[in-house]
Design an enzyme around this catalytic site. Structure first.
Site, PDB file in Angstrom:
ATOM      1  N   LYS A 109       1.243  -1.324  -0.239  1.00 42.75           N
ATOM      2  CA  LYS A 109       0.313   0.224  -0.076  1.00 42.75           C
ATOM      3  C   LYS A 109       0.897   0.916   0.053  1.00 42.75           C
ATOM      4  O   LYS A 109       0.149   2.348  -0.850  1.00 42.75           O
ATOM      5  CB  LYS A 109      -0.814  -0.163   1.037  1.00 42.75           C
ATOM      6  CG  LYS A 109      -1.927  -1.040   1.075  1.00 42.75           C
ATOM      7  CD  LYS A 109      -2.826  -0.851   2.475  1.00 42.75           C
ATOM      8  CE  LYS A 109      -4.328  -2.377   1.918  1.00 42.75           C
ATOM      9  NZ  LYS A 109      -3.561  -3.569   2.562  1.00 42.75           N
TER      10      LYS A 109
ATOM     11  N   LYS B 296      -2.554   1.568   9.344  1.00 45.83           N
ATOM     12  CA  LYS B 296      -2.761   0.574   8.207  1.00 45.83           C
ATOM     13  C   LYS B 296      -1.127  -0.435   7.576  1.00 45.83           C
ATOM     14  O   LYS B 296      -0.359  -0.092   7.654  1.00 45.83           O
ATOM     15  CB  LYS B 296      -3.235   1.565   6.812  1.00 45.83           C
ATOM     16  CG  LYS B 296      -4.640   1.946   6.829  1.00 45.83           C
ATOM     17  CD  LYS B 296      -4.982   2.045   5.802  1.00 45.83           C
ATOM     18  CE  LYS B 296      -6.222   2.277   5.434  1.00 45.83           C
ATOM     19  NZ  LYS B 296      -6.428   2.742   4.220  1.00 45.83           N
TER      20      LYS B 296
ATOM     21  N   GLU C  48      -2.907   7.151   7.369  1.00 48.23           N
ATOM     22  CA  GLU C  48      -3.314   7.926   7.077  1.00 48.23           C
ATOM     23  C   GLU C  48      -4.871   9.074   7.658  1.00 48.23           C
ATOM     24  O   GLU C  48      -5.279   8.169   8.660  1.00 48.23           O
ATOM     25  CB  GLU C  48      -4.581   7.216   5.780  1.00 48.23           C
ATOM     26  CG  GLU C  48      -3.673   6.636   4.777  1.00 48.23           C
ATOM     27  CD  GLU C  48      -4.346   6.180   3.913  1.00 48.23           C
ATOM     28  OE1 GLU C  48      -3.602   5.122   1.912  1.00 48.23           O
ATOM     29  OE2 GLU C  48      -5.378   5.847   3.915  1.00 48.23           O
TER      30      GLU C  48
ATOM     31  N   HIS D 171     -17.004   4.323   0.145  1.00 46.46           N
ATOM     32  CA  HIS D 171     -15.986   3.091  -0.374  1.00 46.46           C
ATOM     33  C   HIS D 171     -16.525   3.051  -1.728  1.00 46.46           C
ATOM     34  O   HIS D 171     -17.517   2.261  -1.755  1.00 46.46           O
ATOM     35  CB  HIS D 171     -15.704   2.181   0.779  1.00 46.46           C
ATOM     36  CG  HIS D 171     -14.876   1.032   0.184  1.00 46.46           C
ATOM     37  ND1 HIS D 171     -13.979   0.427   0.990  1.00 46.46           N
ATOM     38  CD2 HIS D 171     -14.111   0.520  -1.043  1.00 46.46           C
ATOM     39  CE1 HIS D 171     -12.516  -0.393   0.130  1.00 46.46           C
ATOM     40  NE2 HIS D 171     -13.423  -0.063  -0.845  1.00 46.46           N
TER      41      HIS D 171
ATOM     42  N   ASN E 244      -6.661  -3.515  -6.044  1.00 46.20           N
ATOM     43  CA  ASN E 244      -6.404  -5.534  -6.528  1.00 46.20           C
ATOM     44  C   ASN E 244      -6.151  -5.357  -7.130  1.00 46.20           C
ATOM     45  O   ASN E 244      -6.966  -5.913  -8.518  1.00 46.20           O
ATOM     46  CB  ASN E 244      -8.556  -5.702  -5.709  1.00 46.20           C
ATOM     47  CG  ASN E 244      -7.984  -5.350  -4.217  1.00 46.20           C
ATOM     48  OD1 ASN E 244      -7.576  -5.385  -3.151  1.00 46.20           O
ATOM     49  ND2 ASN E 244      -9.200  -4.267  -3.577  1.00 46.20           N
TER      50      ASN E 244
ATOM     51  N   ARG F 144      -6.858  -8.639  -9.009  1.00 43.88           N
ATOM     52  CA  ARG F 144      -7.294  -9.628  -9.587  1.00 43.88           C
ATOM     53  C   ARG F 144      -8.581  -9.376  -9.415  1.00 43.88           C
ATOM     54  O   ARG F 144      -9.234  -8.431  -9.544  1.00 43.88           O
ATOM     55  CB  ARG F 144      -7.154 -10.387  -8.322  1.00 43.88           C
ATOM     56  CG  ARG F 144      -7.777  -9.285  -7.087  1.00 43.88           C
ATOM     57  CD  ARG F 144      -7.930 -10.325  -5.442  1.00 43.88           C
ATOM     58  NE  ARG F 144      -7.566 -10.028  -3.763  1.00 43.88           N
ATOM     59  CZ  ARG F 144      -8.902  -8.405  -4.211  1.00 43.88           C
ATOM     60  NH1 ARG F 144     -10.268  -9.211  -4.502  1.00 43.88           N
ATOM     61  NH2 ARG F 144      -9.143  -8.330  -2.610  1.00 43.88           N
TER      62      ARG F 144
ATOM     63  N   VAL G 111     -14.012  -9.995  -5.094  1.00 42.62           N
ATOM     64  CA  VAL G 111     -15.780 -11.010  -5.083  1.00 42.62           C
ATOM     65  C   VAL G 111     -16.896 -10.148  -5.198  1.00 42.62           C
ATOM     66  O   VAL G 111     -17.422 -11.345  -5.884  1.00 42.62           O
ATOM     67  CB  VAL G 111     -15.348 -10.914  -3.344  1.00 42.62           C
ATOM     68  CG1 VAL G 111     -16.876 -11.349  -2.940  1.00 42.62           C
ATOM     69  CG2 VAL G 111     -14.492 -11.450  -2.474  1.00 42.62           C
TER      70      VAL G 111
ATOM     71  N   ARG H  54     -22.898 -10.851   0.605  1.00 36.94           N
ATOM     72  CA  ARG H  54     -22.291 -11.805   0.745  1.00 36.94           C
ATOM     73  C   ARG H  54     -23.378 -12.322   2.699  1.00 36.94           C
ATOM     74  O   ARG H  54     -23.217 -12.083   3.774  1.00 36.94           O
ATOM     75  CB  ARG H  54     -20.799 -11.187   1.875  1.00 36.94           C
ATOM     76  CG  ARG H  54     -19.702 -10.489   0.567  1.00 36.94           C
ATOM     77  CD  ARG H  54     -18.621  -9.983   0.951  1.00 36.94           C
ATOM     78  NE  ARG H  54     -18.064  -8.842   0.190  1.00 36.94           N
ATOM     79  CZ  ARG H  54     -17.262  -9.343  -0.006  1.00 36.94           C
ATOM     80  NH1 ARG H  54     -16.050  -9.428   0.483  1.00 36.94           N
ATOM     81  NH2 ARG H  54     -16.123  -7.810  -1.263  1.00 36.94           N
TER      82      ARG H  54
END
Length: 451
Positions: free
Chosen positions: A116, A158, A200, A208, A290, A292, A295, A338
């Site tokens: 990050k 973080k 941060e 988000h 990300n 990839r 989800v 989810r």
């Protein structure tokens, strides 16, 4: 042309990838741990191989074993799904060295975005807005306190590596930071092998929101609009939807353009997602990338009519994107929830034997699942057991369809978070689109304590 794909993953995402491969007449290879021998995805694949014992370091993170199986069965590509090895630059390097196509970006880009701290530097260089904070790892608690006072509390502590909310904590004072710094540092070291921490500024009332990207090997990059992912518990997403009910068309275009510019600056290829924090004035700040499939990718597929896994395979095969930005349009609204095997009050995992797994069937419901009736949910992996995606001609219609679906779900034998999902979906703030990352803390948890 890619002829055989090994899926280096498990559960619902493995089943999802197999489904698209079958559509493209690509042979599939499943790998599984001893705990997953009876999992539905194993029977779906053309071939399947045992990796080892249940623990991930002996199975789904066993790079040598996975590559050995890939060579043994002559797979020419590996799809890593999400989690496990999906963002491992080391795994990507090994695939490249063995001449096996990894369905994802190049290892050096994966490495850069996997940190990050390095990602913040790269985005800053590409003129993408970033949250005020540190540009390098914070060496000590004392240094963290000094920086936090310069930035101004509250701040986000973080971990540079990993994800899933691990090593992440909001702190509001020197005392809280003293307690949090070393414990989160040790946790990050344990989970990711990297205890680097940074700070941060916490963005109040933040949302988000992430942008889905596709980039081929010929310089073509497009975005597939945004996903709203603000409903979270323990810094992990629970409900995602597309499009966002909050941002304007102008902000949507700006965020999409910024994400595309960032991908081009990185030389990014395949599918990826850039995540942003968005404040009340619709100012957006880079959060992470990300490297990839996500989800929550089904909500994007539902509003665009595209198969992202198919596009991943075609890009990895060297094909050009046949889509231009103007070819991609939003049609309707989609929401994903989810379903976790967990206590809906404490969020603690609830493994056990599922006696009944009955999810309604309708043309507006898409089910992605890792389980079935008479299935044992083990304690070895993430407790997510299914994703329920519903669509509607607009957001009001989608919410109505989702509520109807959730109240009809019947999962017996274990606890699930379905009662929580029903409460969230039925909340006036959710219905009105007033969903910040603090929603669960401000609305769901207080309601538990008053009932």
């Amino acid at each position: 042309m890619i002829k055989k794909v090994l899926i280096a993953n498990r559960g619902e995402i493995a089943a999802r990838i197999i489904r698209t491969c079958k559509k493209l007449d690509i042979k599939t290879v499943a790998v599984f741990s001893e705990a997953d021998q009876k999992a539905p995805y194993v029977a779906m694949a053309d071939e399947s191989f045992l990796l080892g014992p249940p623990r991930v370091n002996e199975s789904y993170l066993n790079v040598d074993k996975i590559l050995s199986i890939a060579k043994e069965c002559e797979a020419d590509a590996i799809h890593p799904g999400y989690g496990f090895l999906s963002e491992s630059g080391r795994f990507a390097e090994r695939c490249e060295a063995e001449g096996i196509i990894l369905i994802g970006p190049k290892s050096e880009v994966m490495d850069m975005m996997g940190s990050k701290i390095a990602a913040r530097k790269a985005m800053k260089k590409a003129n993408i807005p970033i949250v005020p904070g540190t540009d390098d790892a914070v060496a000590s608690t004392e240094a963290a306190i000094e920086i936090a006072n310069e930035i101004g509390y509250p701040v986000m502590l973080k971990a540079s590596a990993g994800g899933g909310g691990i090593g992440m904590q909001v702190v509001s004072s020197d005392e809280e930071l003293i307690k949090a710094f070393e414990s989160n540092k040790k946790r990050a070291q344990t989970f990711f092998g990297d205890g680097s921490m940074f700070l941060e500024k916490k963005i109040d009332d933040a949302r988000h929101i992430e942008i889905q990207l596709l980039a081929d090997h010929h310089g073509n990059v497009i975005h597939l609009f945004e996903r709203e992912c603000s409903i979270q518990r323990r810094n992990q997403k629970v409900i995602e939807e597309a499009p966002s009910p909050f941002i304007s068309e102008a902000t949507r275009n700006k965020m999409g353009e910024a994400a595309v510019d960032a991908a081009k600056a990185l030389g990014y290829t395949n599918a990826g997602t850039i995540e942003f924090l968005v404040d009340e004035q619709e100012n957006f700040y880079f959060l992470e990338m990300n490297t990839r499939i996500q989800v929550e990718h089904p909500v994007t597929e539902e509003i665009t009519g595209l198969d992202i896994v198919q596009l991943q395979l075609q890009i990895a095969n060297g094909d050009r994107l046949e889509l231009n930005q103007e070819d991609v349009n939003i049609d309707g609204h989609a929401i994903e929830v989810r379903v976790y095997a967990e206590d809906p009050k404490t969020f603690f995992p609830s493994p056990g034997h599922i006696t009944t797994f009955d999810i309604p069937n309708a043309d507006y419901i898409r089910l992605e699942t890792a389980v079935s009736d008479n299935y044992d949910v083990t304690p070895f992996y993430d407790p997510m057991i299914s994703k329920i995606i519903v669509t509607g001609k607009n957001r009001i219609d989608a919410i109505s369809n989702l509520k109807r679906t959730l109240v009809q779900c019947k999962v017996e034998g274990i606890k699930t978070n379905i009662p929580m999902l029903i409460k969230v979906v039925d909340h006036e703030n959710f219905k009105s689109g007033n969903t910040t990352t603090a929603f669960v803390q401000e609305h769901y948890l207080p309601e538990l304590h008053t009932n």
